[in-house]
Design a protein around this motif. Sequence first.
Motif, PDB file in Angstrom:
ATOM      1  N   GLN A 353      43.121  24.668   3.804  1.00  0.00           N
ATOM      2  CA  GLN A 353      43.713  23.489   3.452  1.00  0.00           C
ATOM      3  C   GLN A 353      45.026  23.436   3.124  1.00  0.00           C
ATOM      4  N   ARG A 354      45.710  24.506   2.405  1.00  0.00           N
ATOM      5  CA  ARG A 354      47.097  24.672   2.216  1.00  0.00           C
ATOM      6  C   ARG A 354      47.886  24.793   3.280  1.00  0.00           C
ATOM      7  N   SER A 356      46.993  23.987   6.044  1.00  0.00           N
ATOM      8  CA  SER A 356      46.994  22.794   7.409  1.00  0.00           C
ATOM      9  C   SER A 356      48.136  21.782   6.766  1.00  0.00           C
ATOM     10  N   ALA A 357      48.118  21.509   5.321  1.00  0.00           N
ATOM     11  CA  ALA A 357      48.981  20.702   4.716  1.00  0.00           C
ATOM     12  C   ALA A 357      50.525  21.255   5.007  1.00  0.00           C
ATOM     13  N   ALA A 361      53.235  19.032   6.779  1.00  0.00           N
ATOM     14  CA  ALA A 361      54.467  18.758   6.410  1.00  0.00           C
ATOM     15  C   ALA A 361      55.828  19.133   7.311  1.00  0.00           C
TER      16      ALA A 361
END
Length: 362
Positions: A353-354, A356-357, A361
């Motif tokens: 998830q990190r 992907s974030a 960004a």
Amino acid sequence: MHRSLVKPEAIQRSHRCCLGSTTPQRPHQVPRQSQLLGAARVRRMDMHVPRSSSFDAADVSTMTPIERAALAMISSAIQGQVAPEIAAREVAAALSKSIAASARGVALQQGGEETMLAQEGQQFAAAEAAIKLQGAVPEVVFGPGKSPDQIAQMMQSCCKRQRMAMATRIEPEMYAAVRMKLPGVEYNARARLLTLHSPIADQLPKTERLPGSVAVVSGGSQDQSIAEECRLLAEHLGCFCFRLPDVGLGNGLGRLLNSLAALRAADVVVVVCGLDGALASVVAGVVDAPVVAVPTSSGYGATMGGAAPLLAQLSCTTPGVTVVNIDNGFGAAMASQKMLKMAYRLHQSQIAQRQSAAVIAK
């Protein structure tokens, strides 16, 4: 109505109605046991069989009561009424009885007791392997209630799929009998464990090594057997384990406090104790990690063979303690492995998830 006045067509029609079918059953092409074992491979999360499927190929009219019960359990698993794991265990028990009975009858007709035992062991191992769900943890053989031939056959069967096979609760007499069948088997007398290394280990996948650690804490020397069983089985399942023996509360909290740093460094703590079972509650109060309590049958008469510490740990003052059955080192090892495995999966999910974030960004 007189029997001679009933037409044969009416008898057949009545027979089909009693079976709940308006069409005659098709003759099956393969043995009934093979059909049932094949149907038991259904998994809940990967179920491709329609809910309306039926087992028309099985001739219900000629099935034994055991086979009918197995067929009903398989049907319930396909329809989502019963968990596949529960259905698999029930089908294994039913089919093992049916196959063993068939093998016994054939062997007795041939007049060979050794042939009967060999056929029973082979069929027993085949039934166990056929209903094993895919993606499960390494198999472990439960020794009590099985013959030396059955244990040897099942351990050999496990070695075809995993690098090492293990059998629990093996007494020295049983070990001697199994060793006559499997000369390469090894025995741990304290843990009462049999181990057999696969001859094709280099060709088989390695057991997944999980991050984190498991601390196995035990009270007195009478709890060492269950604690050692738990440690070896947890390592077999892919966990890193270390022992903290003789941390009982009989002489106060001194020995426990001396091991406090090691306890708090573990990600899962297994507490093996008998008598009043208080050690599990105390340990759970000083660590943040999940605690798995294993009540043992050690102690004097009032412990009622482990029932007293079991009830005490179920009524534990410290909340969140997982309690397994009496002397169930294997259950504690399995619980620890599942905790570490789920924690690792959540950690990997958070990393994904990190990442992907971060990509979004940018």
